[in-house]
Design a protein around this motif. Sequence first.
Motif, PDB file in Angstrom:
ATOM      1  N   VAL A 203       0.836  -1.200   0.000  1.00  0.00           N
ATOM      2  CA  VAL A 203       0.000   0.000   0.000  1.00  0.00           C
ATOM      3  C   VAL A 203       0.870   1.250   0.000  1.00  0.00           C
ATOM      4  CG1 VAL A 203      -1.594   1.364   1.412  1.00  0.00           C
ATOM      5  CG2 VAL A 203      -2.051  -1.063   1.004  1.00  0.00           C
ATOM      6  N   ARG A 204       1.928   1.240   0.778  1.00  0.00           N
ATOM      7  CA  ARG A 204       2.812   2.404   0.828  1.00  0.00           C
ATOM      8  C   ARG A 204       3.442   2.675  -0.539  1.00  0.00           C
ATOM      9  NH1 ARG A 204       3.930   3.804   6.274  1.00  0.00           N
ATOM     10  NH2 ARG A 204       3.208   2.215   7.745  1.00  0.00           N
ATOM     11  N   ILE A 205       3.813   1.603  -1.240  1.00  0.00           N
ATOM     12  CA  ILE A 205       4.389   1.747  -2.575  1.00  0.00           C
ATOM     13  C   ILE A 205       3.381   2.370  -3.539  1.00  0.00           C
ATOM     14  CG2 ILE A 205       5.017   0.380  -4.606  1.00  0.00           C
ATOM     15  CD1 ILE A 205       7.355   0.869  -2.791  1.00  0.00           C
ATOM     16  N   GLU A 206       2.131   1.905  -3.484  1.00  0.00           N
ATOM     17  CA  GLU A 206       1.110   2.435  -4.382  1.00  0.00           C
ATOM     18  C   GLU A 206       0.800   3.903  -4.085  1.00  0.00           C
ATOM     19  OE1 GLU A 206       0.082   0.926  -6.990  1.00  0.00           O
ATOM     20  OE2 GLU A 206       1.196  -0.886  -6.474  1.00  0.00           O
ATOM     21  N   LEU A 207       0.693   4.241  -2.809  1.00  0.00           N
ATOM     22  CA  LEU A 207       0.394   5.629  -2.457  1.00  0.00           C
ATOM     23  C   LEU A 207       1.557   6.554  -2.809  1.00  0.00           C
ATOM     24  CD1 LEU A 207      -1.407   5.136   0.983  1.00  0.00           C
ATOM     25  CD2 LEU A 207      -2.427   5.374  -1.292  1.00  0.00           C
ATOM     26  N   MET A 208       2.776   6.059  -2.680  1.00  0.00           N
ATOM     27  CA  MET A 208       3.929   6.851  -3.092  1.00  0.00           C
ATOM     28  C   MET A 208       3.884   7.136  -4.591  1.00  0.00           C
ATOM     29  SD  MET A 208       8.018   6.039  -2.711  1.00  0.00           S
ATOM     30  CE  MET A 208       7.987   6.024  -0.918  1.00  0.00           C
ATOM     31  N   SER A 245     -10.879  11.451  -9.668  1.00  0.00           N
ATOM     32  CA  SER A 245     -11.888  10.422  -9.939  1.00  0.00           C
ATOM     33  C   SER A 245     -11.219   9.094 -10.272  1.00  0.00           C
ATOM     34  CB  SER A 245     -12.810  10.860 -11.082  1.00  0.00           C
ATOM     35  OG  SER A 245     -12.213  10.677 -12.352  1.00  0.00           O
ATOM     36  N   ALA A 246     -10.093   9.158 -10.985  1.00  0.00           N
ATOM     37  CA  ALA A 246      -9.369   7.925 -11.304  1.00  0.00           C
ATOM     38  C   ALA A 246      -8.738   7.333 -10.051  1.00  0.00           C
ATOM     39  CB  ALA A 246      -8.303   8.210 -12.358  1.00  0.00           C
ATOM     40  N   ALA A 247      -8.134   8.189  -9.204  1.00  0.00           N
ATOM     41  CA  ALA A 247      -7.531   7.704  -7.966  1.00  0.00           C
ATOM     42  C   ALA A 247      -8.569   7.043  -7.067  1.00  0.00           C
ATOM     43  CB  ALA A 247      -6.845   8.858  -7.234  1.00  0.00           C
ATOM     44  N   SER A 248      -9.745   7.631  -7.008  1.00  0.00           N
ATOM     45  CA  SER A 248     -10.817   7.063  -6.201  1.00  0.00           C
ATOM     46  C   SER A 248     -11.316   5.743  -6.778  1.00  0.00           C
ATOM     47  CB  SER A 248     -11.977   8.054  -6.103  1.00  0.00           C
ATOM     48  OG  SER A 248     -13.071   7.506  -5.402  1.00  0.00           O
ATOM     49  N   ALA A 249     -11.395   5.694  -8.096  1.00  0.00           N
ATOM     50  CA  ALA A 249     -11.952   4.502  -8.759  1.00  0.00           C
ATOM     51  C   ALA A 249     -11.120   3.262  -8.517  1.00  0.00           C
ATOM     52  CB  ALA A 249     -12.078   4.759 -10.259  1.00  0.00           C
ATOM     53  N   VAL A 250      -9.812   3.429  -8.268  1.00  0.00           N
ATOM     54  CA  VAL A 250      -8.952   2.265  -8.073  1.00  0.00           C
ATOM     55  C   VAL A 250      -8.583   2.065  -6.609  1.00  0.00           C
ATOM     56  CG1 VAL A 250      -8.042   2.237 -10.424  1.00  0.00           C
ATOM     57  CG2 VAL A 250      -6.929   3.666  -8.697  1.00  0.00           C
ATOM     58  N   GLY A 251      -9.332   2.682  -5.696  1.00  0.00           N
ATOM     59  CA  GLY A 251      -9.138   2.419  -4.277  1.00  0.00           C
ATOM     60  C   GLY A 251      -9.647   1.039  -3.895  1.00  0.00           C
ATOM     61  N   ASP A 252      -8.954   0.390  -2.967  1.00  0.00           N
ATOM     62  CA  ASP A 252      -9.347  -0.966  -2.567  1.00  0.00           C
ATOM     63  C   ASP A 252     -10.766  -1.025  -2.030  1.00  0.00           C
ATOM     64  OD1 ASP A 252      -7.050  -2.573  -3.132  1.00  0.00           O
ATOM     65  OD2 ASP A 252      -6.020  -1.668  -1.434  1.00  0.00           O
ATOM     66  N   GLU A 257     -16.246  -2.877  -2.447  1.00  0.00           N
ATOM     67  CA  GLU A 257     -17.657  -2.606  -2.192  1.00  0.00           C
ATOM     68  C   GLU A 257     -18.491  -2.627  -3.465  1.00  0.00           C
ATOM     69  OE1 GLU A 257     -20.456   0.569   0.280  1.00  0.00           O
ATOM     70  OE2 GLU A 257     -18.352   1.039  -0.101  1.00  0.00           O
ATOM     71  N   ASP A 258     -17.991  -2.014  -4.522  1.00  0.00           N
ATOM     72  CA  ASP A 258     -18.796  -1.851  -5.725  1.00  0.00           C
ATOM     73  C   ASP A 258     -18.565  -2.916  -6.782  1.00  0.00           C
ATOM     74  OD1 ASP A 258     -19.750   0.380  -4.512  1.00  0.00           O
ATOM     75  OD2 ASP A 258     -18.633   1.820  -5.723  1.00  0.00           O
ATOM     76  N   LEU A 259     -17.397  -3.565  -6.755  1.00  0.00           N
ATOM     77  CA  LEU A 259     -17.086  -4.557  -7.788  1.00  0.00           C
ATOM     78  C   LEU A 259     -16.839  -5.949  -7.228  1.00  0.00           C
ATOM     79  CD1 LEU A 259     -14.592  -2.427  -9.924  1.00  0.00           C
ATOM     80  CD2 LEU A 259     -17.032  -2.741 -10.297  1.00  0.00           C
ATOM     81  N   GLY A 260     -16.673  -6.053  -5.910  1.00  0.00           N
ATOM     82  CA  GLY A 260     -16.262  -7.333  -5.356  1.00  0.00           C
ATOM     83  C   GLY A 260     -17.235  -7.961  -4.390  1.00  0.00           C
ATOM     84  N   TRP A 269      -6.211  -5.220   1.873  1.00  0.00           N
ATOM     85  CA  TRP A 269      -5.867  -4.161   0.928  1.00  0.00           C
ATOM     86  C   TRP A 269      -4.416  -4.263   0.458  1.00  0.00           C
ATOM     87  CZ3 TRP A 269      -8.289   0.862   3.436  1.00  0.00           C
ATOM     88  CH2 TRP A 269      -9.698   0.748   3.371  1.00  0.00           C
ATOM     89  N   THR A 270      -4.217  -3.961  -0.812  1.00  0.00           N
ATOM     90  CA  THR A 270      -2.879  -3.957  -1.406  1.00  0.00           C
ATOM     91  C   THR A 270      -2.530  -2.620  -2.053  1.00  0.00           C
ATOM     92  OG1 THR A 270      -3.774  -4.838  -3.487  1.00  0.00           O
ATOM     93  CG2 THR A 270      -2.916  -6.437  -1.878  1.00  0.00           C
ATOM     94  N   HIS A 271      -3.529  -1.728  -2.195  1.00  0.00           N
ATOM     95  CA  HIS A 271      -3.290  -0.478  -2.910  1.00  0.00           C
ATOM     96  C   HIS A 271      -3.716   0.770  -2.143  1.00  0.00           C
ATOM     97  CE1 HIS A 271      -2.815  -3.353  -6.114  1.00  0.00           C
ATOM     98  NE2 HIS A 271      -2.389  -2.402  -6.917  1.00  0.00           N
ATOM     99  N   GLY A 272      -4.526   0.617  -1.137  1.00  0.00           N
ATOM    100  CA  GLY A 272      -4.976   1.768  -0.362  1.00  0.00           C
ATOM    101  C   GLY A 272      -6.402   2.168  -0.679  1.00  0.00           C
ATOM    102  N   SER A 273      -7.014   2.872   0.236  1.00  0.00           N
ATOM    103  CA  SER A 273      -8.394   3.301   0.066  1.00  0.00           C
ATOM    104  C   SER A 273      -8.492   4.413  -0.967  1.00  0.00           C
ATOM    105  CB  SER A 273      -8.958   3.812   1.395  1.00  0.00           C
ATOM    106  OG  SER A 273      -8.318   5.028   1.770  1.00  0.00           O
ATOM    107  N   SER A 274      -9.702   4.656  -1.436  1.00  0.00           N
ATOM    108  CA  SER A 274      -9.932   5.757  -2.372  1.00  0.00           C
ATOM    109  C   SER A 274      -9.502   7.080  -1.761  1.00  0.00           C
ATOM    110  CB  SER A 274     -11.412   5.812  -2.760  1.00  0.00           C
ATOM    111  OG  SER A 274     -11.789   4.668  -3.493  1.00  0.00           O
ATOM    112  N   GLU A 275      -9.842   7.280  -0.489  1.00  0.00           N
ATOM    113  CA  GLU A 275      -9.480   8.526   0.179  1.00  0.00           C
ATOM    114  C   GLU A 275      -7.970   8.693   0.250  1.00  0.00           C
ATOM    115  OE1 GLU A 275     -10.185  10.821   4.477  1.00  0.00           O
ATOM    116  OE2 GLU A 275     -10.943   8.787   4.156  1.00  0.00           O
TER     117      GLU A 275
END
Length: 301
Positions: A203-208, A245-252, A257-260, A269-275
């Motif tokens: 998650v830290r890698i993705e947020l960086m 909107s793109a950053a939010s769309a790929v939040g874990d 919630e919407d696709l899984g 989580w592996t990528h971080g929340s939308s927020e």
Amino acid sequence: MSFNEGSNLDTSQVTGGGSRGGLAIGGGIGTLVIVLIGAFLGVDLTSLGSSAANPYDQGQVQPGGSTSEQSFEQCKTGADANRDDTCRIIGTVNSVQDYWQDALPADVGRQYRAAKTVIYSGATQSPCGTASNQTGPFYCPSDERIYIDASFFDELTSRFGADDGALAQEYVVAHEYGHHVENILGFLAKGQDRKTGPLSGGVRIELMADCMAGVWANHAATTKDDQGNTLLRPLTDADIRSALSAASAVGDDHIQEDLGGGTVNPETWTHGSSESRQKWFLAGYESGTVNACDTFSTNDL
């Protein structure tokens, strides 16, 4: 973010690969990891570990056909980048690399290494495994290349819910180059802690990388082509909303919630929340420096 119509695109920074027919994929943990990590703008780290993750070594996957630089002959100017997704990828690659070429030595004293993007259609093979729309865009550290199918942008909008603005697409490319910068700086291996959850290394890698995409966005309108022409016009508020909107769309949490199935489980989580993804993009954009992107020095993610 729109390109200046008279700017020039450098297609030597990209290459082609793949074919519409797709590839036969055998089983194995390498393929599974790529699907899980790569699917949502991730980075495949399997090549940093065991060669068993490489389907070439197992005879499971045959490489896709290559496409010469001539395949991008329709991409000559910023006007082409404004009308064509593939040309927009090329223009964004040009801009991102122009920025980091100067900024990285200035900010942290490390020399930037140019990295090509492989623009494929359908599926192609990388040293990290098969690239396809199932894996989504990803960075492969073993060959230091980004792999992306331009049709992913349709998925980003229709499936994940991002808007169709230009900066939403450009954010994807800039995020992947953020992983390349992480590799140069030595952060990328820290994502191999094999853990999941909001504070995990992955998650830290993705947020960086999100933050680094924001840093580029701050300076994008100053980047130039090889003739000294400015590549991109200044950002608008609508551009920033598009990137967010793109950053939010790929939040874990959004994906779960919407696709899984509707159940949000932060411990996976592996990528971080939308927020969080929005927060770190803005941290990079508002600061304009890579020094603001150290997600490993804080637990306030």
